[in-house]
Structures are given as structure tokens and as C-alpha cells.
Design an enzyme around this catalytic site. Structure first.
Site, PDB file in Angstrom:
ATOM      1  N   GLY A  87       0.711  -1.275   0.137  1.00 48.81           N
ATOM      2  CA  GLY A  87      -0.041  -0.016   0.005  1.00 48.81           C
ATOM      3  C   GLY A  87       0.888   1.288  -0.088  1.00 48.81           C
ATOM      4  CB  THR A  88       4.398   1.912   0.309  1.00 42.75           C
ATOM      5  OG1 THR A  88       4.460   1.166   1.492  1.00 42.75           O
ATOM      6  CG2 THR A  88       5.425   3.276   0.545  1.00 42.75           C
ATOM      7  CG  ASN A 114      -7.494   4.839  -1.319  1.00 44.56           C
ATOM      8  OD1 ASN A 114      -8.041   3.914  -0.665  1.00 44.56           O
ATOM      9  ND2 ASN A 114      -7.297   6.128  -0.820  1.00 44.56           N
ATOM     10  CG  HIS A 147      -3.591  12.900   1.980  1.00 43.73           C
ATOM     11  ND1 HIS A 147      -3.774  12.978   0.617  1.00 43.73           N
ATOM     12  CD2 HIS A 147      -4.041  11.568   2.303  1.00 43.73           C
ATOM     13  CE1 HIS A 147      -4.493  12.017   0.355  1.00 43.73           C
ATOM     14  NE2 HIS A 147      -4.738  10.990   1.114  1.00 43.73           N
ATOM     15  CG  HIS A 148      -1.705  12.814   7.501  1.00 41.91           C
ATOM     16  ND1 HIS A 148      -0.646  12.522   7.403  1.00 41.91           N
ATOM     17  CD2 HIS A 148      -2.492  11.599   6.825  1.00 41.91           C
ATOM     18  CE1 HIS A 148      -0.055  11.305   6.805  1.00 41.91           C
ATOM     19  NE2 HIS A 148      -1.571  10.854   6.600  1.00 41.91           N
ATOM     20  CE  LYS A 151      -0.425  10.781   0.405  1.00 42.26           C
ATOM     21  NZ  LYS A 151      -0.025   9.453   0.746  1.00 42.26           N
ATOM     22  CB  THR A 158      -5.805   8.195  -3.847  1.00 42.06           C
ATOM     23  OG1 THR A 158      -5.333   7.177  -2.821  1.00 42.06           O
ATOM     24  CG2 THR A 158      -7.229   8.487  -3.931  1.00 42.06           C
TER      25      THR A 158
END
Length: 259
Positions: A87-88, A114, A147-148, A151, A158
Site C-alpha cells: 500500500g506504499t 488506495n 492529506h495530513h 504524508k 490516489t
């Protein structure tokens, strides 16, 4: 299933919790910094990562590490021959290399920018909407994501997939632009912009804008749990499809192959 987790940050801990709730056993947690990991390895030491996974007796692996570490991890893990879910993000340019490694070592890797089921449905909605709106030249289109602030990559994987789906639906858009414009954008350019702020789990919006009105399609994640659950379900499905012969070893797969 006995699962090894490579990358044991916030996402790794959440994957562990979800996997256990679904009846799986976490037999190894591998990380370069997390003090509660079962195996601490030096940054860039792919051999140590592979050895920790091999010793654990894992039947499958989920990799959620860091863009700077993912290629080394994949090159070390794929030859083990275990079903591997990654998922990286941040390694799209190396997908051909990893696909070739899968083929040469008979390893199997399933990657996605994603794993959220909702996001994968969002991809389909965006592509169909882009196709519909492409018939009306007065509507321009753009992609934005947030995003946060922890990240590490930008734009998100995505967002890149959302942009790709827009371009599949709207053939007039042939170039993605990620930087700020210093002149008027060309008609063929699709602007993909990013924001990093606070603790946002992930928001992706596609804008269709005309002089008369604007249409927005948005997927907004409430937490990382959807990504974590999706990665565990993806490993379950990958193992099941390898067992029933609908998928074969030696290949690099995507979410579309599972769902």
C-alpha cells in the site's frame, strides 16, 4: 492466516488491529523505528526485512512503509514467494521493474494507491462522469486532494489514479500538471493540486466547472480504518484467487484484478 506487517507506523498498527478482528494472526511486525515492532531493521536493509518475515512463518505479507523504503522492501520480499500486498505509494515509475521481478522470481505482488472499497468505487464514478462531461466543451475539469501534514509524498497515489481516470474519460486532457501555473493553462492540461494540513485522513475532489455552474465529486475518508480493512481483505482475496487458479503467481496485480 499468519500475516507479517512491514511498516509498523500508525497504519501498520491499525492493520494489525483490523487483521486480528478478522481472525488473522500477526506473526511479525517489521520497522526501522517503531520500538514495539517485533523486528527493528536498519533503514535500507531489505535483506534484514526479508529474513524477519521468513523466520516468522508468515503466509502473507502487507507492506505499508515509506516511499524511500518501498522499492528495497519489494525487491527483498517478492523472491520469498509469499502473497504480498503493498500500500506504499510513490513508486509508480518502477512498476515495470517490479513486474519483471515478479515474473523472474515467481513472486506475487498486489499494489494499490488506495485499498478503500469506497475509493475504488469513486474511481469508477469519476471515469464515467468525465466521459459524460467531455461531451460539453464549456466544462473544464481539475483534481484536488488534501492529506495530513505527515504524508511524505505529493500528489497522493490516489489523486494520480483519479486523474488517470479523468483522462480515460476525457480524451482532450493529455497532460497532468502538479506544479503551480505561471501562465494560463493549456486546454489539454489537467491540474492536479495538493494540500498538506493537520490530520486530514484523505480528501479527493474532482471539479467540473463552466461559466454557468460547477459540479463537484468528492470522496472524504473519515479515518485510516477503511484503508487498513481494505488491505487485509485484498490479501485474503489474493490468497483465495491464487488457490483457486483465477490468478497466477509471477505477476504484479492491482485492485481491479481482485474486485
Amino acid at each position: 492466516m499468519k500475516i507479517a506487517l512491514v511498516g509498523y507506523g500508525k497504519m501498520g498498527h491499525m492493520i494489525e488491529s483490523v487483521a486480528k478482528s478478522l481472525g488473522h494472526q500477526i506473526v511479525a511486525t517489521v520497522d526501522v523505528a517503531a520500538k514495539d515492532a517485533t523486528a527493528l531493521v536498519a533503514a535500507g536493509d531489505g535483506n534484514a526485512v526479508a529474513e524477519a518475515v521468513k523466520k516468522s512463518g508468515a503466509e502473507g505479507v502487507i507492506e505499508f512503509s515509506h516511499p524511500t523504503a518501498v522499492l528495497g522492501n519489494l525487491k527483498a520480499l517478492i523472491p520469498l514467494g509469499l502473497p504480498l500486498v503493498c500500500g506504499t505509494t510513490g513508486w509508480a515509475k518502477s512498476e515495470d521493474e517490479i513486474a519483471a521481478l515478479c515474473a523472474s522470481s515467481n513472486g506475487t505482488c498486489m499494489r494499490s494507491s488506495n485499498f478503500s472499497i469506497g475509493v475504488n468505487m469513486f474511481y469508477k464514478i469519476v471515469e464515467e462522469a468525465a466521459k459524460i462531461m467531455a461531451e460539453y466543451s464549456e466544462y473544464d475539469v481539475a483534481v484536488w486532494e488534501a492529506h495530513h501534514n505527515q504524508k511524505a509524498d505529493s500528489p497522493s497515489g490516489t489523486a494520480l489514479e483519479v486523474a488517470r481516470r479523468v483522462m480515460l474519460g476525457n480524451k482532450s486532457k493529455t497532460e497532468m500538471v502538479f506544479d503551480a501555473f505561471h501562465e494560463r493553462p493549456k486546454a489539454n492540461q489537467l491540474h492536479v493540486s495538493s494540500t498538506r494540513v493537520g490530520s486530514v485522513p484523505g480528501t479527493h475532489t474532482v471539479f467540473f466547472d463552466s461559466p454557468a455552474d460547477s459540479i463537484e465529486l468528492t470522496h472524504r475518508a473519515r479515518s485510516r480504518e477503511g484503508f487498513a480493512r481494505g488491505s487485509v481483505v485484498a490479501l485474503e482475496k489474493l490468497v483465495a484467487k491464487l488457490a483457486d487458479g483465477s490468478l497466477s503467481k509471477g505477476k504484479l496485480y492491482g485492485m481491479a484484478d481482485l474486485f
